[in-house]
Design a protein around this motif. Structure first.
Motif, mmCIF file in Angstrom:
data_model
loop_
_atom_site.group_PDB
_atom_site.id
_atom_site.type_symbol
_atom_site.label_atom_id
_atom_site.label_comp_id
_atom_site.label_asym_id
_atom_site.label_seq_id
_atom_site.Cartn_x
_atom_site.Cartn_y
_atom_site.Cartn_z
ATOM 1 N N LEU A 32 17.008 22.203 78.900
ATOM 2 C CA LEU A 32 16.335 21.185 78.094
ATOM 3 C C LEU A 32 15.643 20.165 78.990
ATOM 4 N N GLU A 33 16.324 19.753 80.042
ATOM 5 C CA GLU A 33 15.730 18.801 80.978
ATOM 6 C C GLU A 33 14.485 19.398 81.639
ATOM 7 N N PHE A 34 14.547 20.685 81.963
ATOM 8 C CA PHE A 34 13.399 21.352 82.561
ATOM 9 C C PHE A 34 12.193 21.298 81.629
ATOM 10 N N LEU A 35 12.395 21.609 80.363
ATOM 11 C CA LEU A 35 11.285 21.592 79.404
ATOM 12 C C LEU A 35 10.746 20.175 79.226
ATOM 13 N N LEU A 36 11.637 19.212 79.085
ATOM 14 C CA LEU A 36 11.208 17.830 78.872
ATOM 15 C C LEU A 36 10.463 17.278 80.086
ATOM 16 N N ASN A 37 10.898 17.663 81.276
ATOM 17 C CA ASN A 37 10.273 17.151 82.499
ATOM 18 C C ASN A 37 8.908 17.764 82.762
ATOM 19 N N ASN A 38 8.621 18.909 82.144
ATOM 20 C CA ASN A 38 7.377 19.616 82.452
ATOM 21 C C ASN A 38 6.436 19.781 81.257
ATOM 22 N N MET A 39 6.803 19.254 80.100
ATOM 23 C CA MET A 39 5.971 19.451 78.918
ATOM 24 C C MET A 39 4.783 18.486 78.859
ATOM 25 N N PHE A 124 18.576 31.435 87.490
ATOM 26 C CA PHE A 124 18.317 30.386 86.504
ATOM 27 C C PHE A 124 16.914 29.795 86.709
ATOM 28 N N GLU A 125 16.484 29.682 87.935
ATOM 29 C CA GLU A 125 15.141 29.131 88.201
ATOM 30 C C GLU A 125 14.056 30.030 87.614
ATOM 31 N N THR A 126 14.189 31.342 87.826
ATOM 32 C CA THR A 126 13.223 32.276 87.246
ATOM 33 C C THR A 126 13.308 32.247 85.727
ATOM 34 N N PHE A 127 14.515 32.163 85.196
ATOM 35 C CA PHE A 127 14.697 32.032 83.742
ATOM 36 C C PHE A 127 13.918 30.835 83.215
ATOM 37 N N CYS A 128 14.058 29.693 83.866
ATOM 38 C CA CYS A 128 13.402 28.481 83.370
ATOM 39 C C CYS A 128 11.877 28.611 83.360
ATOM 40 N N ASN A 129 11.322 29.198 84.396
ATOM 41 C CA ASN A 129 9.873 29.279 84.500
ATOM 42 C C ASN A 129 9.259 30.389 83.660
ATOM 43 N N PHE A 130 9.984 31.519 83.509
ATOM 44 C CA PHE A 130 9.308 32.708 83.000
ATOM 45 C C PHE A 130 9.990 33.393 81.813
ATOM 46 N N ILE A 131 11.060 32.788 81.284
ATOM 47 C CA ILE A 131 11.647 33.238 80.017
ATOM 48 C C ILE A 131 11.726 32.086 79.036
ATOM 49 N N LEU A 132 12.192 30.951 79.525
ATOM 50 C CA LEU A 132 12.511 29.796 78.688
ATOM 51 C C LEU A 132 11.327 29.129 77.983
ATOM 52 N N PRO A 133 10.120 28.998 78.596
ATOM 53 C CA PRO A 133 9.068 28.183 77.976
ATOM 54 C C PRO A 133 8.773 28.566 76.532
#
Length: 626
Positions: A32-39, A124-133
């Motif tokens: 969630l923090e990843f999405l909020l920080n990059n949206m 987890f890093e790859t997940f955040c960038n290329f699955i999660l968005p």
């Protein structure tokens, strides 16, 4: 003792389960923090015209009857004409203000569960960038993960129920990415992006929409994927985008619609890549300075802060260092750009900050490409740092500095290079026969010519030597050639072009590629059969004629030399194209130009028609395309 052991095992199991719950909760919080920080900066566009555009296109794609590809393309043109997409007139809906926490959490839950089920070897890093968005581009938001799972889960389920095996990801991709209509619509201007959910029903799209759909359907099942793109090809017009699937954190395989993994460039071996960029959801710190520069003249490509350079994962590359000469226009310049040529202009594909030593360094540039460096002054005008240079396949550079003190005569035959497809069309004429007869059934036919060689996609003037006058002429295609001939021009003994009164031919041709196209005087139309062999096209003349020569043209792209068209030969010098001469083409296979400077970068322009044209050098008596 036995009771104590059982208690300890139960306690350990509960502790492990509790730990996994905590790990999952912490991971989802970080997601969630990843999405909020990059949206920040993500948005979609809204207007009445955009809404009507979506309604029109969705209703077209949802029709129960099947339309032709041209009808789908016409639907696009209709929608864009009646509901024009003008981004400046749209409301901008920023994600930071319009996306709810509940939407993000639902997206995280779906993405996390599928990641752990299908791709838990991925970090987890790859997940955040290329699955999660929750989005891929700037499309309207939707509950697309649920839609794709509902659409395709039955197909994928056999691989989800087996023992975990990440090679199943290959099978899942190949299962999902098949059976689509791969026809492409090339818009002449901007068009709205479909929501990822609506992409499921798109029947004809552009490269970007096909790529987004391919990526979305993989991400929906927890498989990491994204879009890679070439902003501008190195040896032709336009750019391109395609999907890539991650095999592991470091290795990807490209794909296009209906393609197996890794096969995307099998049909494009001749295209060169100056730069390949990979789309990311995360903002890249390296791009922060140029993307946020207040200079209004920064090219739009470099306003994007969400990509990484992956050129060297596709092609051999070299770093290029350029020294910039002092100029009054350089005082306020901060950036230098490296450009490649499209049909008319030099398009920037890479940038470098100007160093204190007045040097610019461009890292990982694709080889076998001609580049031109420039910077922009405060008024947005281009100032070229040097002459164009070739970054050769061995990594060396060669500058194309025209020497007007040394000139020569050259002969040009095309204004654009031949693709592998055109070369195939050329070869499919070899062995073809021209036969003549005085009866429509050709029972008394005589072979007047067998085509022995076609070395280039253009007109070839072929003399014939036979006796007698004939009323009918037939072209017999060699085996396995599908026809694939654009034109046959026939000339009588006085050198006059003979015009048929009737054309006819074999059955089984494509509707738009009938046998009559061989004699219609239009090089851009052609004869082609649905299946190989038995291809023939015939012409009837008013009276029997003896032909002195014929001119034959393979199926083509229309970039050869054509009688009546006006051609201009240009060379690059002092930051601009300079005309050497212009000639109107006659019934020849090429055009000759005098006074051409040595070592010049050249361009042949058809001032009468056409858009495609390509830079070339002239070496060993032939055009060499770049």
């Amino acid at each position: 003792m036995k009771c104590k052991l059982i208690f300890w095992l139960l306690f350990s199991a509960n502790l492990s389960f509790a730990q996994s719950i905590n790990d999952e909760k912490a991971a989802k919080q970080k997601a969630l923090e990843f999405l909020l920080n990059n949206m920040e900066g993500f948005f979609s566009l809204s207007s009445a015209d955009v809404s009507n555009y979506y309604k029109h296109m969705n209703s077209t794609f949802e029709r129960t009857d099947t339309l032709t590809n041209d009808q789908y393309r016409e639907a696009y043109r209709h929608a864009l004409y009646h509901y024009p997409f003008i981004p400046e007139n749209c409301d901008t809906l920023y994600d930071s203000k319009n996306v709810s926490i509940d939407y993000l959490k639902s997206n995280i839950d779906n993405a996390y569960d599928m990641w752990k089920k299908n791709s838990r070897h991925i970090s987890f890093e790859t997940f955040c960038n290329f699955i999660l968005p929750y989005r891929i581009g700037y499309e309207p938001l939707s509950d697309w993960r649920t839609a794709y799972k509902k659409e395709y889960e039955e197909k994928v389920s056999p691989y989800l129920s087996k023992q975990y095996n990440y090679y199943h990801l290959f099978s899942i991709h190949n299962m999902l990415n098949q059976g689509f209509n791969g026809a492409v619509y090339y818009p002449t201007g901007p068009m709205p992006e479909f929501s990822l959910r609506d992409l499921i029903k798109v029947k004809v799209g552009n490269c970007e929409s096909y790529s987004a759909r391919g990526v979305a359907q993989l991400r929906a099942f927890g498989i990491p994927a994204t879009i890679d793109f070439v902003p501008q090809w190195g040896n032709r017009s336009m750019g391109h985008s395609w999907g890539v699937m991650f095999v592991n954190d470091d290795y990807t395989l490209p794909f296009g619609v209906n393609e197996t993994l890794g096969s995307h460039f099998d049909e494009r071996p001749e295209l060169t890549m100056p730069k390949v960029y990979r789309s990311t959801f995360k903002k890249q710190e390296k791009l922060k300075e140029i993307s946020e520069d207040e200079d209004p003249n920064i090219p739009s490509l470099f306003r994007n802060q969400r990509y990484i350079d992956v050129t060297d994962t596709y092609v051999e590359t070299s770093d290029v260092s350029i020294t910039i000469q002092d100029s009054k226009w350089l005082e306020n310049a901060k950036w230098v750009y490296l450009a490649v040529f499209n049909n008319r202009d030099w398009i920037p594909v890479a940038y470098s900050k100007i160093g204190k030593d007045k040097k610019a360094v461009f890292e990982r540039m694709g080889r076998g490409i001609v580049y031109l460096p420039f910077y922009l002054d405060e008024f947005g005008r281009q100032h070229y740092v040097s002459d164009p240079f070739l970054l050769a396949n061995d990594g060396t550079t060669k500058y194309q500095v025209a020497d007007a003190s040394k000139t020569r005569k050259i002969t040009v035959t095309r204004k654009y290079w031949e693709s592998e497809t055109l070369k195939k069309y050329n070869s499919q004429l070899i062995g073809g026969k021209i036969v003549a007869s005085n009866t429509e059934d050709f029972k008394d036919s005589v072979i007047i010519k067998v085509i022995e060689s076609i070395d280039e996609n253009r007109y070839h003037t072929i003399p014939v030597n036979y006796s007698g006058n004939y009323k009918y002429i037939k072209y017999l295609s060699p085996k396995e050639s599908y026809g694939n001939i654009a034109e046959i021009l026939l000339f009588d003994d006085n050198g006059n072009l003979a015009t048929p009164i009737r054309c006819f031919g074999g059955m089984g041709a494509w509707e738009e590629h009938s046998p009559a196209k061989v004699f219609d005087g239009n090089e851009l139309t052609s004869y082609s059969r649905i299946s190989p062999d038995d291809a023939w096209a015939a012409a009837e003349f008013e009276n029997p004629i003896h032909f002195s020569k014929l001119r034959i043209h393979p199926r083509t792209d229309g970039n050869a030399i054509y009688a009546g068209d006006l051609y201009q030969l240009l060379y690059w010098q002092n930051g601009k194209w300079n005309m050497i001469a212009e000639h109107k083409a006659g019934q020849e296979d090429g055009i000759s130009f005098d006074n051409v400077p040595e070592n010049a970068l050249l361009l042949l322009h058809n001032a009468t028609r056409g858009r495609e044209e390509r830079i070339f050098t002239y070496e060993n008596g032939r055009q060499v395309w770049w």
